[in-house]
Design an enzyme around this catalytic site. Structure first.
Site, PDB file in Angstrom:
ATOM      1  N   GLY A 198       0.800  -1.295  -0.102  1.00 35.81           N
ATOM      2  CA  GLY A 198      -0.062  -0.088  -0.110  1.00 35.81           C
ATOM      3  C   GLY A 198       1.005   1.170  -0.158  1.00 35.81           C
ATOM      4  N   CYS A 199       0.386   2.458  -0.530  1.00 37.80           N
ATOM      5  CA  CYS A 199       1.100   3.564  -0.646  1.00 37.80           C
ATOM      6  C   CYS A 199       1.681   3.903   0.805  1.00 37.80           C
ATOM      7  CB  CYS A 199       0.366   4.781  -1.496  1.00 37.80           C
ATOM      8  SG  CYS A 199      -1.331   5.117  -0.658  1.00 37.80           S
ATOM      9  N   HIS A 200       0.669   4.074   1.618  1.00 35.20           N
ATOM     10  CA  HIS A 200       1.065   4.747   2.946  1.00 35.20           C
ATOM     11  C   HIS A 200       1.873   3.608   3.740  1.00 35.20           C
ATOM     12  CE1 HIS A 200      -1.814   7.916   2.840  1.00 35.20           C
ATOM     13  NE2 HIS A 200      -2.939   7.062   2.955  1.00 35.20           N
TER      14      HIS A 200
END
Length: 316
Positions: free
Chosen positions: A114-116
């Site tokens: 995931g990006c975060h």
């Protein structure tokens, strides 16, 4: 004969970006589905099983459905959704973690982070491994990201003609305030933490670019570690990495009149780590493109490793 790639869900934000990257590869044959049949299980099954690598850019339930359709043992799968990120049968697609690059290269199943989670884990994992951040440290983190991180629905919302009238969209907006963000399980697992972090993301009125902040207090760290100790550990961990760079300590020169420029790495697969602060309190800050190292760029980097070629191919 080219490498057969099928992007299942290429109509979404990540799928479109991956397709854009892949269109520049001379040795890749992109398998395409008739738009009218993109939800037809039989049509998708034929393409999934014809692919050397199937890249899934789908919601979790649809991604699980696609995986179940694959019966060809030669088809390798890369999934960009949350569905399999903490599944031990799937390699986690953050090559810069110790031992992970080799696992990705030989894996039949790879999950794109995931990006975060990418920014969070990149900042914390080296410090946990070094004994600077205890496994049971009460980690807090906040992240600011552009609206493309919310997918097609958020893009439509922010870019619609009605946007000017929606005053609440013009200010940054905190979300996942019940501490239930879908990235938290992978953040905890791959950072090496014993407990879930307290994580607060913020979406803002600009297209892309992310910054994830992890504030730390020296008196709670192993060996009462300082900001300088943390910086040295990060620099040693990522020494020689092509896409992750640890910036000079307390890099005031990188600031814009004291402000942090979040969008500096847009349209790249790079991630930069900063350490700002004093002797007793400091912040680890990661900067990257949520559509690059946070999504599509990471997928291409993993694909390159799975194909046994230089992971920088098509990304420099």
């Amino acid at each position: 004969m080219g490498i057969k790639i099928f992007v299942d869900g290429r109509e979404g934000t990540t799928g479109l970006k991956i397709h854009h990257y892949l269109s520049g590869f001379a040795d890749v044959e992109l398998l395409a589905i008739d738009p009218a049949l993109r939800k037809d299980a039989a049509a998708r099954s034929r393409l999934l099983n014809a692919a050397d690598i199937a890249i899934l850019c789908l919601p979790d339930a649809a991604a699980r459905e696609s995986v179940a359709l694959v019966t060809n043992p030669a088809t390798r799968i890369m999934n960009a959704s949350t569905a399999f990120r903490t599944d031990p049968a799937w390699a986690y697609g953050l090559p810069e973690l110790h031992g992970q690059r080799e696992r990705i290269a030989s894996a039949a199943r790879v999950s794109v982070p995931g990006c975060h989670a990418t920014g969070f884990i990149a900042a914390l994992r080296p410090l946990v491994e070094a004994g600077i951040v205890p496994h049971d440290y009460p980690v807090t983190s906040y992240a600011v990201t552009g609206y493309t991180g919310g997918g097609k629905m958020r893009i439509t919302q922010y870019e619609s003609p009605a946007f000017a009238a929606a005053h609440q969209l013009q200010a940054p907006r905190h979300y996942a305030l019940l501490h239930d963000h879908k990235h938290i399980p992978e953040m905890r697992l791959y950072a090496g933490l014993s407990f879930d972090p307290s994580f607060t993301p913020v979406i803002a009125n600009y297209p892309q670019g992310s910054a994830v902040a992890v504030p730390l207090v020296s008196r709670l760290l192993g060996r009462n570690a300082s900001a300088k100790d943390a910086h040295e550990a990060l620099a040693a961990y990522y020494d020689g990495e092509p896409f992750i760079r640890v910036m000079p300590f307390d890099a005031a020169a990188e600031l814009d009149e004291g402000h942090f420029p979040i969008m500096a790495l847009n349209d790249t697969n790079r991630l930069e780590l900063f350490v700002f602060g004093g002797a007793d309190r400091f912040t680890i800050l990661s900067r990257f493109d949520n559509l690059g190292k946070g999504a599509a760029g990471a997928a291409i980097q993993n694909m390159n490793l799975m194909l046994g070629r230089d992971e920088r191919t098509g990304l420099i």
